[in-house]
Design an enzyme around this catalytic site. Sequence first.
Site, PDB file in Angstrom:
ATOM      1  N   ASN A   1     -15.518   2.467  -7.851  1.00  0.00           N
ATOM      2  CA  ASN A   1     -15.313   2.836  -6.447  1.00  0.00           C
ATOM      3  C   ASN A   1     -13.882   3.313  -6.279  1.00  0.00           C
ATOM      4  O   ASN A   1     -12.982   2.842  -6.963  1.00  0.00           O
ATOM      5  CB  ASN A   1     -15.551   1.618  -5.546  1.00  0.00           C
ATOM      6  CG  ASN A   1     -15.350   1.926  -4.074  1.00  0.00           C
ATOM      7  OD1 ASN A   1     -15.798   2.971  -3.584  1.00  0.00           O
ATOM      8  ND2 ASN A   1     -14.667   1.041  -3.360  1.00  0.00           N
TER       9      ASN A   1
ATOM     10  N   HIS B   1     -10.935   3.460  -3.387  1.00  0.00           N
ATOM     11  CA  HIS B   1     -10.592   2.854  -2.095  1.00  0.00           C
ATOM     12  C   HIS B   1      -9.200   3.320  -1.698  1.00  0.00           C
ATOM     13  O   HIS B   1      -8.274   3.268  -2.514  1.00  0.00           O
ATOM     14  CB  HIS B   1     -10.649   1.328  -2.200  1.00  0.00           C
ATOM     15  CG  HIS B   1     -10.388   0.655  -0.886  1.00  0.00           C
ATOM     16  ND1 HIS B   1     -11.308   0.660   0.138  1.00  0.00           N
ATOM     17  CD2 HIS B   1      -9.305   0.003  -0.414  1.00  0.00           C
ATOM     18  CE1 HIS B   1     -10.803   0.026   1.177  1.00  0.00           C
ATOM     19  NE2 HIS B   1      -9.583  -0.385   0.864  1.00  0.00           N
TER      20      HIS B   1
ATOM     21  N   SER C   1      -6.809   3.316  -4.925  1.00  0.00           N
ATOM     22  CA  SER C   1      -7.153   2.575  -6.139  1.00  0.00           C
ATOM     23  C   SER C   1      -8.574   2.913  -6.568  1.00  0.00           C
ATOM     24  O   SER C   1      -9.447   3.075  -5.720  1.00  0.00           O
ATOM     25  CB  SER C   1      -7.091   1.060  -5.884  1.00  0.00           C
ATOM     26  OG  SER C   1      -5.871   0.671  -5.312  1.00  0.00           O
TER      27      SER C   1
ATOM     28  N   ASP D   1     -14.521  -4.251  -2.058  1.00  0.00           N
ATOM     29  CA  ASP D   1     -13.245  -3.657  -2.483  1.00  0.00           C
ATOM     30  C   ASP D   1     -12.459  -4.597  -3.392  1.00  0.00           C
ATOM     31  O   ASP D   1     -11.232  -4.708  -3.295  1.00  0.00           O
ATOM     32  CB  ASP D   1     -12.409  -3.231  -1.259  1.00  0.00           C
ATOM     33  CG  ASP D   1     -13.137  -2.196  -0.419  1.00  0.00           C
ATOM     34  OD1 ASP D   1     -13.884  -1.386  -1.001  1.00  0.00           O
ATOM     35  OD2 ASP D   1     -12.961  -2.195   0.812  1.00  0.00           O
TER      36      ASP D   1
HETATM   37  C1  GAR Z   1     -11.763   8.967   0.535  1.00  0.00           C
HETATM   38  O1  GAR Z   1     -10.473   8.940   1.086  1.00  0.00           O
HETATM   39  C2  GAR Z   1     -12.090   7.632  -0.107  1.00  0.00           C
HETATM   40  O2  GAR Z   1     -10.980   7.013  -0.700  1.00  0.00           O
HETATM   41  C3  GAR Z   1     -12.570   6.853   1.072  1.00  0.00           C
HETATM   42  O3  GAR Z   1     -13.326   7.758   1.831  1.00  0.00           O
HETATM   43  C4  GAR Z   1     -12.823   9.074   1.632  1.00  0.00           C
HETATM   44  C5  GAR Z   1     -13.978   9.961   1.230  1.00  0.00           C
HETATM   45  O4  GAR Z   1     -13.583  11.308   1.225  1.00  0.00           O
HETATM   46  N1  GAR Z   1     -13.366   5.723   0.660  1.00  0.00           N
HETATM   47  C6  GAR Z   1     -13.489   4.611   1.382  1.00  0.00           C
HETATM   48  O5  GAR Z   1     -12.936   4.449   2.445  1.00  0.00           O
HETATM   49  C7  GAR Z   1     -14.382   3.571   0.765  1.00  0.00           C
HETATM   50  N2  GAR Z   1     -14.324   2.345   1.515  1.00  0.00           N
HETATM   51  P1  GAR Z   1     -14.492  12.381   0.458  1.00  0.00           P
HETATM   52  O6  GAR Z   1     -15.910  12.231   0.981  1.00  0.00           O
HETATM   53  O7  GAR Z   1     -13.882  13.697   0.840  1.00  0.00           O
HETATM   54  O8  GAR Z   1     -14.401  12.088  -1.020  1.00  0.00           O
END
Ligand code: GAR
Length: 198
Positions: free
Chosen positions: A106, A108, A135, A144
């Site tokens: 994952n 995060h 991370s 997480d």
């Molecule tokens: C990213 O910033 C990722 O780190 C975050 O969502 C966004 C997805 O963007 N993930 C989380 O918050 C997980 N809890 P994307 O769809 O453009 O890759």
Amino acid sequence: MKNVALLISGGGSNMVALARDMTGDHPGRPKLVLSNVPQAGGLLKASALRIPTAVVDHRDHVGRLSFEDAINAELTAAKIDVICLAGFMRILTSEFTHRWQGRMLNIHPSLLPKYKGLHTHARALEAGDTEHGASVHLVTGDLDDGPVLGQARLSVRADDSAASLAERLLPLEHRLYPAVLRRFLTDDPTPVLIDARD
Ligand code: GAR
């Protein structure tokens, strides 16, 4: 060669970065992009990259186990070895995380163990942090949590907002996640550390 599934809920920019990296001598191939949101922008991007897509809408399922059974059916049909959660915004049960333990990553948007859960950029600002980041970790039963395989960090600037932090962090995520996946699939335990501090 490992078959990789990319699970998304939104725009899928991390998914695109991962999928684009999986060519040539890369030990993985993107075999499935699965979204729980039918209108997720990442689905169109996956189709443009000619990656098979699937939608498992959580609203069609009563309870998480039924939802996850449907996801597992898609993963099994695509003969998936490894899952990358890439902006997948549903909490998974311990049954699911246990089944994929050691085979699910994952990303995060915080320097874990700080700021598990939502609103990570705002929370880093509120805390007055001078550094923030993202991370990639192995997924365990706790949200997480799990061993961190790589981190990217940047400086928090005086004029940063949650939006500006997110915007500056995203390109670092796109470098971090593919680098971690490559090492993970070659059993290289060296953590990926990207330092983009001012
Ligand atoms: C990213 O910033 C990722 O780190 C975050 O969502 C966004 C997805 O963007 N993930 C989380 O918050 C997980 N809890 P994307 O769809 O453009 O890759």
